[in-house]
Write a protein that holds these residues in place. Sequence first.
Motif, mmCIF file in Angstrom:
data_model
loop_
_atom_site.group_PDB
_atom_site.id
_atom_site.type_symbol
_atom_site.label_atom_id
_atom_site.label_comp_id
_atom_site.label_asym_id
_atom_site.label_seq_id
_atom_site.Cartn_x
_atom_site.Cartn_y
_atom_site.Cartn_z
ATOM 1 N N MET A 1 70.293 -41.585 -72.765
ATOM 2 C CA MET A 1 70.352 -40.946 -74.074
ATOM 3 C C MET A 1 71.783 -40.586 -74.482
ATOM 4 N N PHE A 2 72.686 -40.556 -73.506
ATOM 5 C CA PHE A 2 74.079 -40.231 -73.810
ATOM 6 C C PHE A 2 74.823 -41.532 -74.098
ATOM 7 N N SER A 3 75.139 -41.773 -75.345
ATOM 8 C CA SER A 3 75.766 -43.030 -75.730
ATOM 9 C C SER A 3 77.256 -43.012 -75.398
ATOM 10 N N TYR A 4 77.813 -44.210 -75.171
ATOM 11 C CA TYR A 4 79.234 -44.321 -74.871
ATOM 12 C C TYR A 4 80.073 -43.807 -76.040
ATOM 13 N N GLU A 5 79.584 -44.066 -77.259
ATOM 14 C CA GLU A 5 80.319 -43.615 -78.455
ATOM 15 C C GLU A 5 80.486 -42.099 -78.458
ATOM 16 N N GLU A 6 79.398 -41.391 -78.112
ATOM 17 C CA GLU A 6 79.460 -39.930 -78.126
ATOM 18 C C GLU A 6 80.287 -39.398 -76.967
ATOM 19 N N ILE A 7 80.141 -40.019 -75.803
ATOM 20 C CA ILE A 7 80.883 -39.549 -74.628
ATOM 21 C C ILE A 7 82.386 -39.656 -74.852
ATOM 22 N N GLN A 8 82.817 -40.669 -75.592
ATOM 23 C CA GLN A 8 84.240 -40.828 -75.890
ATOM 24 C C GLN A 8 84.799 -39.631 -76.671
ATOM 25 N N LYS A 9 83.923 -38.890 -77.339
ATOM 26 C CA LYS A 9 84.359 -37.753 -78.158
ATOM 27 C C LYS A 9 84.311 -36.437 -77.393
ATOM 28 N N TYR A 10 83.821 -36.446 -76.159
ATOM 29 C CA TYR A 10 83.677 -35.205 -75.393
ATOM 30 C C TYR A 10 85.034 -34.586 -75.063
ATOM 31 N N SER B 1 72.898 -44.707 -62.864
ATOM 32 C CA SER B 1 72.020 -45.254 -63.908
ATOM 33 C C SER B 1 72.522 -44.859 -65.281
ATOM 34 N N ALA B 2 72.964 -43.608 -65.394
ATOM 35 C CA ALA B 2 73.502 -43.119 -66.668
ATOM 36 C C ALA B 2 74.779 -43.867 -67.030
ATOM 37 N N PHE B 3 75.628 -44.143 -66.025
ATOM 38 C CA PHE B 3 76.861 -44.881 -66.288
ATOM 39 C C PHE B 3 76.565 -46.287 -66.808
ATOM 40 N N PHE B 4 75.647 -46.996 -66.134
ATOM 41 C CA PHE B 4 75.346 -48.365 -66.548
ATOM 42 C C PHE B 4 74.623 -48.403 -67.891
ATOM 43 N N ALA B 5 73.875 -47.355 -68.202
ATOM 44 C CA ALA B 5 73.247 -47.277 -69.528
ATOM 45 C C ALA B 5 74.317 -47.167 -70.604
ATOM 46 N N ARG B 6 75.378 -46.414 -70.324
ATOM 47 C CA ARG B 6 76.480 -46.284 -71.281
ATOM 48 C C ARG B 6 77.222 -47.607 -71.435
ATOM 49 N N ALA C 1 80.022 -50.480 -77.870
ATOM 50 C CA ALA C 1 81.205 -49.626 -77.746
ATOM 51 C C ALA C 1 81.935 -49.897 -76.433
ATOM 52 N N PHE C 2 81.183 -50.171 -75.375
ATOM 53 C CA PHE C 2 81.787 -50.514 -74.087
ATOM 54 C C PHE C 2 82.609 -51.799 -74.226
ATOM 55 N N GLU C 3 82.047 -52.806 -74.880
ATOM 56 C CA GLU C 3 82.762 -54.064 -75.070
ATOM 57 C C GLU C 3 84.017 -53.858 -75.909
ATOM 58 N N GLU C 4 83.901 -53.035 -76.932
ATOM 59 C CA GLU C 4 85.062 -52.753 -77.780
ATOM 60 C C GLU C 4 86.156 -52.039 -76.987
#
Length: 237
Positions: A1-10, A86-91, A96-99
Amino acid sequence: MFSYEEIQKYNETDFHIYQYIVSNLDKIRYMTIRELAEEIHISTSSILRFCDKNHCNGYLELKDALKRELDRKHTCPPSEDLQELSAFFARAASSAFEEKLLFAVEALRKADLTVFIGMGSSGALANYGARYFSNRGHFAVGMEDALYPLNSFRWKNTVVIACSESGETEKLIEAVNQFQQKNCCVLSITNSHTSTLAKLSDWNFSYHMHPVRFHGGYNGTTQIPVIFIIEALAKRI
């Protein structure tokens, strides 16, 4: 549920909350916001801001989202370390990861030489990175410590990939500074985006896993994300 896009803003506080949650998914669903705040020594208002950043209207909605996430998991629950991975690979399974990789991939494609560098366990990863890149036809060298006469380094158009869990190893940071004085592009893989090495680099990937130390300071933090990032870069160049 924690998207890479949001985590980048933490910010640093958000990461502290996030790391506790992903390491305690079964426990968090039964905790009140005050209990969570006391457990991790953070104010309830900081937790509410964290909920808002993750598109949850308050703490109860965050807990409901976490419950749905747990319900989707297999009936045999994964261990705590697998939950975090699992959370890391979900992100990582996101656009956003590819970008995020684009700058590093483009720099590596243009480089005449790729140098991996690290110390301690990160030095072993540097050697692995160089071997993996070379196996895929992209020549690279690995340096498992930073004690080299880099002032005599003469290669032009070089990309340096610095690996460090803490991002605070003094000798490694000194080596990176010397590489930068030689106009090398520095990419780094660290556990925290707020570390000195991350801030010093031209590009940084931070994997944000729970730091683990054993026997007075020996690093026990999982390095699986580092291997994954190294291999992901090699496959894209």
